[in-house]
Design an enzyme around this catalytic site. Structure first.
Site, PDB file in Angstrom:
ATOM      1  N   SER A 160      -1.873   3.000  -5.970  1.00 26.42           N
ATOM      2  CA  SER A 160      -1.219   4.343  -5.537  1.00 26.42           C
ATOM      3  C   SER A 160      -1.698   5.511  -6.427  1.00 26.42           C
ATOM      4  O   SER A 160      -1.945   5.400  -7.439  1.00 26.42           O
ATOM      5  CB  SER A 160       0.365   4.370  -5.765  1.00 26.42           C
ATOM      6  OG  SER A 160       0.967   5.772  -5.646  1.00 26.42           O
ATOM      7  N   TYR A 173       7.341   2.651 -11.048  1.00 23.18           N
ATOM      8  CA  TYR A 173       6.639   2.482  -9.971  1.00 23.18           C
ATOM      9  C   TYR A 173       4.913   2.677 -10.191  1.00 23.18           C
ATOM     10  O   TYR A 173       4.072   1.858 -10.252  1.00 23.18           O
ATOM     11  CB  TYR A 173       7.143   3.176  -8.680  1.00 23.18           C
ATOM     12  CG  TYR A 173       5.905   3.282  -7.551  1.00 23.18           C
ATOM     13  CD1 TYR A 173       6.086   2.129  -6.756  1.00 23.18           C
ATOM     14  CD2 TYR A 173       5.015   4.157  -7.397  1.00 23.18           C
ATOM     15  CE1 TYR A 173       5.340   2.098  -5.589  1.00 23.18           C
ATOM     16  CE2 TYR A 173       4.243   4.165  -6.295  1.00 23.18           C
ATOM     17  CZ  TYR A 173       4.330   3.032  -5.393  1.00 23.18           C
ATOM     18  OH  TYR A 173       3.414   3.180  -4.469  1.00 23.18           O
TER      19      TYR A 173
END
Length: 267
Positions: A160, A173
């Site tokens: 990401s 995350y």
């Protein structure tokens, strides 16, 4: 996380057959970006294993693809569970006799609530790391023997672009997705002698149709304004790069991370 009754966008397919004959396992393919990956890979000629924790959603996606004339079947999998990851690969080998591509897309994100790092419980931290990082490791380990047996293949890990900006209030995350990049580089070294490529994609903020805490209209407007391309990214913007990395055209590309965030970050 999307509900089973939530409307999903229509699966789109293109004419390119760059993955003709390749067997591709795609985790988290029952919804969101993974679902679009499955359609793109099938359209490119791959036989697709739609793997998802939600087996019902996985079968729905697989049935849509087979109904459109493609080769696909579904497997329920918890990527954070060692035996479940191994069973996924075993089911693929039983069905197709080979594995050529693994796309590690499964992750926890939309279900997360933004919060300062010191308000994240230890149990929530462990669950996100277990799925988003350890799950990648377990799936790669489960498929490694099949890739070696095949004499080559491709692993595509979904990281990401939040890693590049150090986005706040998603520490677990962001940490897990940063770990995916390190895993990708080290694994590329280990599997390179077997002609297996290992690469990572870093998507930016993508409109998957799945509600999430970080996708409020004002936040989305700020994200789009910070991109060089002033439009909301769609799953199809990510799928093309994944198909390319899985194709023979990318056989000399390994250990790399490709950022697909509309030009928010430049490397």
């Amino acid at each position: 996380m999307a509900t089973r009754n939530q409307a999903q966008p229509a699966l789109e397919a293109g004419p390119d057959r760059a993955l003709e004959g390749k067997v591709s396992i795609i985790t988290g393919a029952g919804q969101g970006i993974g679902r679009v990956f499955a359609a793109a890979f099938a359209a490119a000629g791959a036989r697709v294993v739609v793997a998802d924790l939600d087996a019902e959603n996985a079968w729905k996606t697989a049935d849509e693809l087979t109904g459109a004339g493609y080769h696909a079947f579904a497997v329920g999998v918890d990527v954070s569970d060692e035996s479940s990851a191994e069973a996924m690969v075993a089911a693929t080998m039983e069905r197709y006799g080979q594995v050529d591509v693994l796309v590690n897309n499964a992750a926890i994100f939309s279900a997360l609530t933004m919060k300062p790092f010191d308000e994240i419980s230890a149990s929530e931290w462990r669950r996100v790391i277990d799925v988003n990082l350890t799950g990648v490791f377990l799936c790669c380990r489960a498929v490694a023997g099949a890739l070696r047996q095949e004499g080559g293949g491709s692993v595509i890990n979904i990281s990401s672009s939040t890693v590049l900006g150090g986005r706040p209030n998603y520490l677990h995350y962001v940490t897990a997705k940063a770990g995916v990049v390190g895993l990708t580089r080290a694994m590329a070294r280990e599997l390179g002698s077997h002609d297996v490529t290992v690469n990572a994609l870093m998507p930016g903020s993508v409109d998957t149709g799945i509600p999430r805490d970080s996708a409020q209209p004002s936040a989305v407007d700020q994200i789009v304004a910070s991109q060089a391309l002033r439009r909301r990214l769609r799953p199809t913007d990510i799928a093309g790069a994944a198909v390319f990395l899985a194709s023979d055209a990318a056989r000399a590309i390994t250990g790399q991370t490709i950022v697909i965030d509309g030009g928010m970050n430049f490397l």
